[in-house]
Scaffold this motif. Structure first.
Motif, PDB file in Angstrom:
ATOM      1  N   ILE A   1       0.824  -1.214   0.000  1.00 52.83           N
ATOM      2  CA  ILE A   1       0.000   0.000   0.000  1.00 52.83           C
ATOM      3  C   ILE A   1       0.855   1.260   0.000  1.00 52.83           C
ATOM      4  N   ARG A   2       0.230   2.379  -0.351  1.00 55.33           N
ATOM      5  CA  ARG A   2       0.879   3.678  -0.287  1.00 55.33           C
ATOM      6  C   ARG A   2      -0.164   4.698   0.184  1.00 55.33           C
ATOM      7  N   PRO A   3      -0.259   4.925   1.499  1.00 61.26           N
ATOM      8  CA  PRO A   3      -1.231   5.911   1.991  1.00 61.26           C
ATOM      9  C   PRO A   3      -0.859   7.331   1.554  1.00 61.26           C
ATOM     10  N   VAL A   4      -1.876   8.152   1.376  1.00 59.63           N
ATOM     11  CA  VAL A   4      -1.691   9.541   0.968  1.00 59.63           C
ATOM     12  C   VAL A   4      -1.987  10.432   2.167  1.00 59.63           C
ATOM     13  N   ILE A   5      -1.052  11.348   2.441  1.00 57.77           N
ATOM     14  CA  ILE A   5      -1.219  12.285   3.551  1.00 57.77           C
ATOM     15  C   ILE A   5      -1.302  13.687   2.973  1.00 57.77           C
ATOM     16  N   LYS A   6      -2.392  14.390   3.289  1.00 55.74           N
ATOM     17  CA  LYS A   6      -2.578  15.755   2.800  1.00 55.74           C
ATOM     18  C   LYS A   6      -2.173  16.726   3.898  1.00 55.74           C
ATOM     19  N   LYS A   7      -1.320  17.676   3.516  1.00 58.12           N
ATOM     20  CA  LYS A   7      -0.832  18.684   4.467  1.00 58.12           C
ATOM     21  C   LYS A   7      -0.874  20.058   3.799  1.00 58.12           C
ATOM     22  N   PRO A   8      -1.118  21.117   4.571  1.00 52.89           N
ATOM     23  CA  PRO A   8      -1.054  22.464   4.001  1.00 52.89           C
ATOM     24  C   PRO A   8       0.382  22.825   3.608  1.00 52.89           C
ATOM     25  N   VAL A   9       0.509  23.523   2.483  1.00 50.88           N
ATOM     26  CA  VAL A   9       1.820  23.850   1.935  1.00 50.88           C
ATOM     27  C   VAL A   9       1.951  25.366   1.821  1.00 50.88           C
ATOM     28  N   GLY A  10       3.145  25.853   2.120  1.00 46.97           N
ATOM     29  CA  GLY A  10       3.431  27.274   1.999  1.00 46.97           C
ATOM     30  C   GLY A  10       3.737  27.653   0.563  1.00 46.97           C
ATOM     31  N   GLU A  11       4.003  28.945   0.327  1.00 41.67           N
ATOM     32  CA  GLU A  11       4.249  29.437  -1.030  1.00 41.67           C
ATOM     33  C   GLU A  11       5.539  28.881  -1.628  1.00 41.67           C
ATOM     34  N   ASN A  12       6.511  28.554  -0.799  1.00 41.15           N
ATOM     35  CA  ASN A  12       7.777  28.041  -1.324  1.00 41.15           C
ATOM     36  C   ASN A  12       7.762  26.527  -1.539  1.00 41.15           C
TER      37      ASN A  12
ATOM     38  N   VAL B   1       1.022   9.374   9.887  1.00 40.15           N
ATOM     39  CA  VAL B   1       1.138   8.118   9.133  1.00 40.15           C
ATOM     40  C   VAL B   1       0.192   7.069   9.717  1.00 40.15           C
ATOM     41  N   ALA B   2       0.165   6.940  11.046  1.00 46.68           N
ATOM     42  CA  ALA B   2      -0.707   5.954  11.695  1.00 46.68           C
ATOM     43  C   ALA B   2      -2.177   6.265  11.401  1.00 46.68           C
ATOM     44  N   ASN B   3      -2.551   7.545  11.446  1.00 51.21           N
ATOM     45  CA  ASN B   3      -3.936   7.923  11.156  1.00 51.21           C
ATOM     46  C   ASN B   3      -4.297   7.652   9.700  1.00 51.21           C
ATOM     47  N   ALA B   4      -3.374   7.931   8.772  1.00 50.14           N
ATOM     48  CA  ALA B   4      -3.629   7.678   7.353  1.00 50.14           C
ATOM     49  C   ALA B   4      -3.802   6.180   7.098  1.00 50.14           C
TER      50      ALA B   4
END
Length: 147
Positions: free
Chosen positions: A75-86, A98-101
């Motif tokens: 498997i390959r879980p996907v984790i979504k995180k907010p990203v800055g401008e850079n 990771v555990a939650n995903a």
């Protein structure tokens, strides 16, 4: 007198060993303090049965870990995180993430303490290792994407 040691006794032996000791030492100290049982045939049979039961439980646990490791490697879980401008993440991806995903996306519950990952502060694909007991481990990838 023959005794079956229940606990480790310094200078005498380890738990599970059968030892010949003097009667007074055996009855008064070892059996009296709960360090040993008198080594009758019934006690020895019971001890051997307990050892077999524990070995079977250990093997079942190892098999469970092996099956879980095989699942993780696929498997390959996907984790979504907010990203800055850079292009870097606000904060970093944690073991908790990771555990939650894994739980939400694949229904796999893992203790975050067995996970090992490098500091992840960018989007991309990263390797994670889950180290179970009994020298069983699994390597899998996670994908970090912008939210």
């Amino acid at each position: 007198m023959r005794v079956l040691l229940i606990k480790d006794v310094k200078g005498l032996g380890k738990a599970g060993e059968i030892k010949d000791v003097k009667d007074g030492y055996g009855h008064n100290f070892l059996v009296g303090k709960g360090f040993a049982k008198v080594a009758t045939d019934a006690v020895i049979r019971q001890h051997n049965a307990q050892l077999k039961k524990e070995a079977a439980q250990l093997e079942a646990q190892k098999e469970e870990f092996r099956d879980l490791a095989k699942k993780l490697e696929k498997i390959r879980p996907v984790i979504k995180k907010p990203v800055g401008e850079n292009g870097t993440l606000f904060g970093s991806v944690t073991k908790d993430d990771v555990a939650n995903a894994l739980k939400e996306q694949n229904g796999i519950e893992l203790d975050k303490k067995i996970l090992e990952l490098d500091s992840i502060k960018n989007v991309g694909i990263f390797d994670v290792e889950a180290k179970f007991k009994h020298q069983i481990s699994a390597k899998f990838e996670i994908e970090v994407v912008a939210e």
